[in-house]
Motif scaffolding. Structure first.
Motif, mmCIF file in Angstrom:
data_model
loop_
_atom_site.group_PDB
_atom_site.id
_atom_site.type_symbol
_atom_site.label_atom_id
_atom_site.label_comp_id
_atom_site.label_asym_id
_atom_site.label_seq_id
_atom_site.Cartn_x
_atom_site.Cartn_y
_atom_site.Cartn_z
ATOM 1 N N CYS A 122 0.825 -1.374 -0.143
ATOM 2 C CA CYS A 122 0.076 -0.016 0.012
ATOM 3 C C CYS A 122 0.988 1.218 -0.001
ATOM 4 O O CYS A 122 0.766 2.132 -0.766
ATOM 5 C CB CYS A 122 -1.156 0.080 1.324
ATOM 6 N N SER A 123 1.716 1.348 0.761
ATOM 7 C CA SER A 123 2.535 2.612 0.777
ATOM 8 C C SER A 123 3.445 2.645 -0.282
ATOM 9 O O SER A 123 3.657 3.825 -0.752
ATOM 10 C CB SER A 123 3.682 2.164 2.164
ATOM 11 N N TYR A 124 4.093 1.339 -0.926
ATOM 12 C CA TYR A 124 4.877 1.394 -2.109
ATOM 13 C C TYR A 124 3.965 2.112 -3.321
ATOM 14 O O TYR A 124 4.308 2.961 -4.128
ATOM 15 C CB TYR A 124 5.287 0.102 -2.341
ATOM 16 N N ASN A 125 2.593 1.795 -3.152
ATOM 17 C CA ASN A 125 1.474 2.352 -4.517
ATOM 18 C C ASN A 125 1.226 3.662 -4.198
ATOM 19 O O ASN A 125 1.395 4.351 -5.221
ATOM 20 C CB ASN A 125 0.537 1.298 -4.428
ATOM 21 N N LEU A 126 1.258 3.957 -2.907
ATOM 22 C CA LEU A 126 0.844 5.661 -2.783
ATOM 23 C C LEU A 126 1.930 6.243 -3.354
ATOM 24 O O LEU A 126 1.906 7.405 -3.808
ATOM 25 C CB LEU A 126 0.907 5.942 -1.198
ATOM 26 N N ASN A 127 3.172 5.938 -3.245
ATOM 27 C CA ASN A 127 4.377 6.418 -3.324
ATOM 28 C C ASN A 127 4.436 6.765 -5.033
ATOM 29 O O ASN A 127 4.841 7.688 -5.466
ATOM 30 C CB ASN A 127 5.876 6.070 -2.975
ATOM 31 N N LEU A 128 4.397 5.401 -5.752
ATOM 32 C CA LEU A 128 4.094 5.454 -7.250
ATOM 33 C C LEU A 128 3.136 6.559 -7.559
ATOM 34 O O LEU A 128 3.554 7.032 -8.671
ATOM 35 C CB LEU A 128 3.797 3.931 -7.674
ATOM 36 N N ARG A 129 1.967 6.737 -7.137
ATOM 37 C CA ARG A 129 0.932 7.786 -7.546
ATOM 38 C C ARG A 129 1.420 8.837 -6.966
ATOM 39 O O ARG A 129 0.308 9.727 -7.310
ATOM 40 C CB ARG A 129 -0.375 6.855 -7.166
ATOM 41 N N LYS A 130 2.163 9.066 -6.040
ATOM 42 C CA LYS A 130 2.786 10.443 -5.443
ATOM 43 C C LYS A 130 1.503 10.980 -4.826
ATOM 44 O O LYS A 130 1.058 12.295 -4.712
ATOM 45 C CB LYS A 130 3.101 11.411 -6.616
ATOM 46 N N ILE A 131 0.836 10.252 -3.985
ATOM 47 C CA ILE A 131 -0.353 10.300 -3.172
ATOM 48 C C ILE A 131 0.116 10.808 -1.798
ATOM 49 O O ILE A 131 0.991 9.753 -1.229
ATOM 50 C CB ILE A 131 -1.333 9.288 -3.105
#
Length: 494
Positions: A122-131
């Motif tokens: 989840c944290s990794y994906n948030l970073n990918l999306r710059k959220i």
């Protein structure tokens, strides 16, 4: 207090990986809602559990339609990486992410959720999306543990919502040869803060238009009741009441599309002669009503005060990091009584803008420094209007959000206390004690080029303040590092 900070309505959305049992997330979500209610909180339970993007859209709409302005996304099991992070993308408000701890050693087959693993992706994906999202220090826990974390999220969400809908009014440029709190305003626009820069003449015209306002007598009476024996200049109160009403009306008539307001006003050298008083007492009264008024057109000071107001739910103040504590005063009053070195103490001071409720005993007095300059040290007339007294002892958080010259946001946070020791000085003033203050002063305040103004929250709110600054994207969040933990520029041989 005026309603100048947001009221947070929290919702919770559970997510579930489609290869896990969905009922696990739903049952665990319900347990959090029940636990939070037992602790006195209210958490809107979004009944749509998110397994895919269509679920995500439905759940976000459900939360919005229920009036939620902040969300908790709960990984009751591993969770679906894409739709769970899209919740924060589609929801207009602060979002917190937490996950469920496993419940029993006897149920680690169908009852195992793997949210400990899921939070990583989840944290990794948030970073990918710059959220941007809020993830607490220990984000995986039981229902009771997560309920406590959600309660800690409320002041953070309050500040974030407030900043996003804040307008800061300014009156006049900073005084000549006094640029210390001047900073580019571009970074404020990056935060979503609106700025309305006005002239001192605009303020004077508005003030003159309030002459004879029918509300003035009631405000004067309120001032008399608040000041009590400290009302040394009763003849001054009608002018100050007129000014208070001017600022309150200005905020209401000019906030436009914004919901919350703060001021950063010029208060010298022209102000006293033009208005017939100094505005310090009125500034403190507005802060007591929930509207920060920063001195000397300190825009980032006003923003810092507003954040502290949201985080603490209490009045704050803005002070100069002003002067050292004399050795003899330290030896007589502090040494042996409090566990601080001399260089861990200092005096925080301003002319008289701290609210009455934060002083041991306040009195309406005159601005000694301006009296020397503008009235040549004679009988005070238009330099009257400060609220003076020693600031009440107790826990404090000293902090500031600031822009550098190249518009990068920086900040500092230091927790400490105001000592119950008489200052023997003038103004609104207190003796502050912060562990390792001498090193913090040298390697943060000086090395990172901070101005002399610092905001003061009355309590230890550093944890929430740090989370707010982090969510806002502030990369440099300095603090008073303990002994043995060197600052980047600290000489290891000193």
């Amino acid at each position: 207090m005026f309603q100048n900070i947001p009221q947070v309505k929290l919702g919770i959305i559970a997510v579930s990986r489609d290869c896990f049992v969905i009922s696990l997330s739903e049952r665990r979500r319900k347990a959090i809602v029940e636990s939070y209610a037992k602790k006195g909180g209210e958490l809107y339970e979004v009944m749509t559990t998110v397994e895919n993007e269509n679920d995500m859209l439905k759940a976000v709409d459900e939360a919005k339609n229920a009036g939620c302005n902040a969300l908790v996304v709960f990984l009751g099991n591993f969770g679906p990486e894409t739709p769970e992070t899209q919740v924060a993308q589609y929801f207009d408000g602060p979002v917190m992410y937490v996950g469920a701890a496993e419940e029993s050693g006897d149920d680690l087959i169908n009852g195992r959720g793997d949210a400990y693993c899921g939070m990583l992706n989840c944290s990794y994906n948030l970073n990918l999306r710059k959220i941007r999202a809020f993830i607490p220090e220990n984000p995986v826990g039981t229902a009771d543990e997560l309920a406590d974390l959600i309660a800690e999220f409320v002041p953070v969400a309050t500040a974030l919502l407030g900043v996003s809908k804040l307008k800061i009014f300014t009156f006049g440029p900073r005084p000549h040869d006094f640029f210390a709190c001047n900073a580019p305003i571009k970074a404020l626009y990056d935060l979503g803060v609106e700025i309305q820069e006005d002239s001192e003449l605009d303020l004077l015209v508005a003030y003159q238009a309030h002459e004879g306002d029918k509300r003035i007598p009631a405000v004067v009476e309120d001032m008399k009741n608040e000041l009590g024996a400290g009302c040394q200049y009763p003849d001054l109160l009608p002018k100050m009441a007129q000014f208070e009403l001017t600022l309150l009306d200005w905020a209401e008539e000019n906030k436009g599309s914004r919901e919350y307001v703060a001021f950063a006003n010029k208060c010298w050298p022209a102000f006293p002669k033009a208005f017939g008083f100094v505005p310090c007492y009125v500034n403190g009264r507005l802060m007591a009503k929930g509207i920060p008024v920063a001195c000397e057109v300190d825009i980032y000071g006003a923003l810092s005060e507003y954040i502290g107001l949201c985080v603490s739910g209490d009045q704050v103040t803005l002070l100069d990091i002003n002067n050292t504590v004399p050795q003899d005063l330290y030896d007589q009053e502090i040494k042996g009584n409090y566990d601080y070195r001399l260089h861990e103490t200092f005096m925080g001071f301003h002319c008289g803008n701290t609210p009455m409720c934060k002083l041991n005993s306040g009195a309406l007095k005159y601005q000694l420094i301006q009296n020397r300059n503008l009235e040549k040290g004679g009988e005070p007339d238009f330099t009257r209007g400060t609220l003076e007294g020693d600031i009440a002892p107790g826990k404090i958080t000293f902090y500031r959000l600031q822009s550098t010259a190249d518009t990068k946001l920086t900040s500092y946070i230091a927790q400490g206390e105001i000592l119950p020791v008489a200052t023997r000085s003038f103004g609104g003033i207190g003796i502050f004690a912060i562990s390792e203050m001498d090193r913090f002063y040298r390697h943060v305040l000086l090395s990172k080029h901070y101005p002399h103004h610092g905001a003061v929250a009355f309590g230890h709110v550093g944890k929430a303040m740090y989370s707010v600054f982090q969510y806002l994207g502030v990369e440099d969040i300095a603090f008073n590092q303990p002994k043995g933990m060197l600052y980047k520029d600290e000489n290891p041989f000193a």
